[in-house]
Design a protein around this motif. Structure first.
Motif, PDB file in Angstrom:
ATOM      1  N   ASP A 171       1.242   4.255  -3.095  1.00 39.96           N
ATOM      2  CA  ASP A 171       0.977   5.680  -2.878  1.00 39.96           C
ATOM      3  C   ASP A 171       1.947   6.575  -3.627  1.00 39.96           C
ATOM      4  O   ASP A 171       1.684   7.765  -3.813  1.00 39.96           O
ATOM      5  N   THR A 172       3.092   6.030  -4.035  1.00 41.03           N
ATOM      6  CA  THR A 172       4.103   6.813  -4.751  1.00 41.03           C
ATOM      7  C   THR A 172       4.285   6.228  -6.139  1.00 41.03           C
ATOM      8  O   THR A 172       4.764   5.105  -6.294  1.00 41.03           O
ATOM      9  N   ASP A 173       3.904   6.987  -7.143  1.00 41.59           N
ATOM     10  CA  ASP A 173       3.893   6.492  -8.520  1.00 41.59           C
ATOM     11  C   ASP A 173       5.262   6.658  -9.167  1.00 41.59           C
ATOM     12  O   ASP A 173       5.567   7.698  -9.747  1.00 41.59           O
ATOM     13  N   THR A 174       6.111   5.651  -9.028  1.00 41.16           N
ATOM     14  CA  THR A 174       7.390   5.632  -9.735  1.00 41.16           C
ATOM     15  C   THR A 174       7.559   4.265 -10.372  1.00 41.16           C
ATOM     16  O   THR A 174       6.983   3.274  -9.916  1.00 41.16           O
ATOM     17  N   ASN A 221       9.063   1.779  -7.903  1.00 44.08           N
ATOM     18  CA  ASN A 221       8.075   1.263  -6.958  1.00 44.08           C
ATOM     19  C   ASN A 221       7.120   0.286  -7.630  1.00 44.08           C
ATOM     20  O   ASN A 221       6.678  -0.692  -7.023  1.00 44.08           O
ATOM     21  N   TYR A 222       6.792   0.561  -8.886  1.00 50.01           N
ATOM     22  CA  TYR A 222       5.872  -0.320  -9.606  1.00 50.01           C
ATOM     23  C   TYR A 222       6.484  -1.707  -9.782  1.00 50.01           C
ATOM     24  O   TYR A 222       5.805  -2.721  -9.615  1.00 50.01           O
ATOM     25  N   ALA A 242      -0.269   3.688 -12.235  1.00 46.94           N
ATOM     26  CA  ALA A 242      -0.452   3.658 -10.783  1.00 46.94           C
ATOM     27  C   ALA A 242      -1.791   3.062 -10.392  1.00 46.94           C
ATOM     28  O   ALA A 242      -1.926   2.451  -9.329  1.00 46.94           O
ATOM     29  N   SER A 279       0.828  -1.203   0.000  1.00 45.45           N
ATOM     30  CA  SER A 279       0.000   0.000   0.000  1.00 45.45           C
ATOM     31  C   SER A 279       0.864   1.255   0.000  1.00 45.45           C
ATOM     32  O   SER A 279       0.584   2.221  -0.719  1.00 45.45           O
ATOM     33  N   ALA A 280       1.950   1.232   0.778  1.00 44.18           N
ATOM     34  CA  ALA A 280       2.857   2.378   0.821  1.00 44.18           C
ATOM     35  C   ALA A 280       3.531   2.594  -0.533  1.00 44.18           C
ATOM     36  O   ALA A 280       3.700   3.738  -0.984  1.00 44.18           O
ATOM     37  N   LEU A 281       3.911   1.513  -1.201  1.00 43.63           N
ATOM     38  CA  LEU A 281       4.521   1.636  -2.524  1.00 43.63           C
ATOM     39  C   LEU A 281       3.534   2.209  -3.535  1.00 43.63           C
ATOM     40  O   LEU A 281       3.893   3.033  -4.377  1.00 43.63           O
TER      41      LEU A 281
END
Length: 218
Positions: free
Chosen positions: A121-124, A127-128, A171, A117-119
């Motif tokens: 929240d940040t669209d990179t 992270n994806y 995202a 969930s934390a990942l």
């Protein structure tokens, strides 16, 4: 305690995985070990280690005397077969997990869901790609908690999550999956096998519908 620094091989793997899942390195492209080493600022040794790992996961293909190429995208028939298979076995695995998971397994699964969930929240792209890895782990842990080794082995061999996340970088894919995971986790925490089965079935069907438009059926 300070977490150990990832090895250069691990770092190279994560960088290359992000490139593959974001399609910056497109399906079918020939990979140059020397070129990748220069691109990521490392020696050829960690690049080769990363390629071996990616080959095991089916994301790159090694050809005799020619080196590595990026694996092709899923075909339409393979895509349909994967989801048909997952809809047959994963809802049953989730139902079993709700009934058989130990408190420590439930706690570890919940912690993993929170990290995802934390990942999301940040669209990179980095992270994806990490989310794709964790998504595979989330489903694998549910299967393990269901105590069916055949299901576990089948899911492990497919590496479906890597290939499915390559179909679409957005995202919304991660955010929608997090919401669906929450429903699965709630049912598992409550020991409700029927609800876990329904939640997993809904999640896999929704995943199929999200990914379906983003490749050409063959």
């Amino acid at each position: 305690m300070i977490a150990p620094r990832p090895s250069l091989g691990d770092e190279a793997y994560e960088l290359m995985l992000a490139e593959l899942i974001s399609l910056r390195i497109p399906p079918g492209e020939k990979l140059s070990v020397d070129g990748l080493a220069r691109q990521f600022g490392v020696s050829q040794t960690p690049i080769r280690a990363a390629l071996i790992r990616l080959e095991a996961e089916g994301l790159v293909v090694k050809k005799h005397n020619t080196g590595y190429n990026v694996a092709p995208q899923l075909s339409g028939s393979r895509f349909r077969d994967i989801y048909e298979f997952r809809l047959l076995i994963e809802p049953a695995a989730a139902a079993a997990a709700a009934l058989l998971a130990t408190p420590s397994e439930v706690a570890a699964l919940a912690e993993l869901a929170e990290e995802m969930s934390a990942l999301a929240d940040t669209d990179t792209e980095a992270n994806y790609s990490k989310f794709a890895l964790m998504d595979g782990e989330f489903h694998a842990r549910i299967a393990e908690a269901g105590r069916n080794t055949v299901i576990c082995e089948a899911l492990e061999r497919l590496y479906t999550h890597m290939h499915l996340f390559r179909l679409r970088y957005h995202a919304a894919v991660a955010m929608d999956a997090v919401k669906e995971h929450d429903a699965i986790m709630r049912a598992i925490r409550e020991g409700d096998g029927a609800a876990a089965q329904v939640a997993m079935q809904a999640h896999i069907a929704a995943s199929r519908d999200r990914m379906q438009p983003y490749f050409n059926a063959t």
